[in-house]
Scaffold this active site. Structure first.
Site, short mmCIF file in Angstrom:
data_model
loop_
_atom_site.label_atom_id
_atom_site.label_comp_id
_atom_site.label_asym_id
_atom_site.label_seq_id
_atom_site.Cartn_x
_atom_site.Cartn_y
_atom_site.Cartn_z
N LYS A 3 0.86 -1.21 0.00
CA LYS A 3 0.00 0.00 0.00
C LYS A 3 0.88 1.24 0.00
CE LYS A 3 0.65 1.47 4.49
NZ LYS A 3 1.37 2.67 4.88
N ASP A 27 -2.28 -2.05 10.19
CA ASP A 27 -2.52 -1.94 8.74
C ASP A 27 -3.19 -3.18 8.16
OD1 ASP A 27 -1.48 0.60 8.38
OD2 ASP A 27 0.55 -0.12 7.95
O1 C5P Z 1 -0.14 -1.92 15.03
P1 C5P Z 1 1.30 -2.03 14.68
O2 C5P Z 1 1.99 -3.14 15.44
O3 C5P Z 1 1.56 -2.08 13.22
O4 C5P Z 1 1.99 -0.67 15.17
C1 C5P Z 1 3.39 -0.53 15.31
C2 C5P Z 1 3.68 0.62 16.25
O5 C5P Z 1 3.30 1.85 15.64
C3 C5P Z 1 2.88 0.57 17.55
O6 C5P Z 1 3.56 -0.14 18.54
C4 C5P Z 1 2.77 2.04 17.92
O7 C5P Z 1 3.96 2.47 18.52
C5 C5P Z 1 2.70 2.72 16.58
N1 C5P Z 1 1.31 3.02 16.12
C6 C5P Z 1 0.59 4.03 16.76
N2 C5P Z 1 -0.69 4.31 16.34
C7 C5P Z 1 -1.24 3.63 15.30
C8 C5P Z 1 -0.53 2.62 14.65
C9 C5P Z 1 0.75 2.34 15.08
O8 C5P Z 1 1.09 4.68 17.70
N3 C5P Z 1 -2.48 3.95 14.91
#
Ligand code: C5P
Length: 298
Positions: free
Chosen positions: A20, A147
């Site tokens: 993406k 995502d």
């Molecule tokens: O959800 P995911 O594991 O992909 O997110 C990775 C990191 O990105 C999270 O640990 C967080 O620190 C940050 N994040 C965030 N807010 C979001 C998505 C991700 O703070 N909406």
């Protein structure tokens, strides 16, 4: 389905897992759970990994990939997705061997790992829970990563909340994309962490982007692509700006870093111009790509 079952009674399949791009990325606030509320316009593109899933008889979930340094366990979102699927559905755990033929670069802001995880979830629903509604699959996807719900749907969408509140949008008008990943990767968690105490001065005109998508006005869209992370990018990542300048010099209508980086892309109306730009960038950056937006991922 039964083209997917071998003589030994074990199923196997290969799916494309698409990358993406962010057309916009806005951060609205930090949430009590530590995540951030976002507002993003996301677009699937033709760049993809191939994800093969094969049933095995030994009961373990394993993953190998064309990149030897990737985790083979639950640090890999493809494995985490399979583990979440069995935990959340309560279905008996099966042995699975997942093979990732990686083309989407790692740490690049293109949701490569999330897309692999989404592909695994789609396979497991198809094989073991064909009546599971899309919303339930997306709920499990969010446990795998922010995502993943978008990667399960694909196309063009507004993503809000952590990224899981999705609204389907009209497609990006026809255009050509040149992508370039610098030599470094950027950790998403680190970049979100670096926001602490900083006030963002500028925000994308998301409403303007939605209107321009409705009108299919590529020029108006290109004036509005914006990612708030570019404003807070630490100085050591200034190569992002150098690549943006090079894309503009080659005739790009817009340039943007996608997600938390480090990939930068340029949008071109003209296919030949995109091709020439791609060839020039590829001479310096081996991880350069010439791609198209796509609407349907399955
Ligand atoms: O959800 P995911 O594991 O992909 O997110 C990775 C990191 O990105 C999270 O640990 C967080 O620190 C940050 N994040 C965030 N807010 C979001 C998505 C991700 O703070 N909406």
């Amino acid at each position: 389905m039964d083209g997917e079952t071998g003589n030994n009674g074990l199923k196997q399949i290969t799916l494309a897992a698409y990358a993406k791009l962010n057309l916009t990325l806005d951060i609205l606030r930090k949430r009590p759970d530590g995540y951030h509320d976002l507002r993003m316009v996301m677009q699937s593109i033709s760049l993809h990994d191939d994800v093969s899933v094969r049933e095995t008889e030994d009961g373990s979930i394993r993953c190998r990939s064309s990149l030897p340094y990737l985790s083979q366990g639950s640090g890999n979102l493809a494995v985490k997705a399979a583990e979440c699927f069995f935990q959340q559905t309560g279905l008996p755990r099966r042995g699975l061997e997942i093979t990732l033929d990686k083309r989407i670069p790692i740490g690049a802001g293109m949701a490569g790992g999330s897309s692999d995880g989404a592909a695994v979830l789609q396979v497991l629903r198809r094989w073991y829970a064909p009546r599971m509604p899309q919303e339930e699959l997306e709920r499990i996807g969010l446990l795998v990563g922010s995502d993943v719900p978008f990667c399960l749907r694909g196309g063009t969408a507004l993503a809000e909340g952590r990224g899981e509140r999705l609204t389907e949008l009209p497609p990006l008008p026809p255009c050509h994309l040149v992508l370039c990943k610098p030599t470094f990767s950027i950790s998403t968690a680190e970049l979100f962490g670096s926001l602490a105490g900083k006030k963002l001065r500028l925000h994308p005109d998301t409403a303007g982007v939605l209107e321009a998508l409705e009108r299919q006005d590529l020029k108006a869209l290109c004036r509005r692509f914006y990612n708030v992370f570019e404003e807070v990018l630490p100085n050591r990542y200034r190569e992002v700006q150098d690549i943006k300048r090079r894309l503009l010099d080659c005739g790009a209508q817009a340039t943007l870093m996608t997600g938390s980086g480090s990939t930068v892309y340029g949008v071109f109306e003209d296919a030949d111009e995109a091709q020439r730009c791609y060839e020039r960038l590829r001479a310096d950056y081996p991880l350069s790509y010439r791609e198209l937006p796509i609407q349907s991922i399955r």
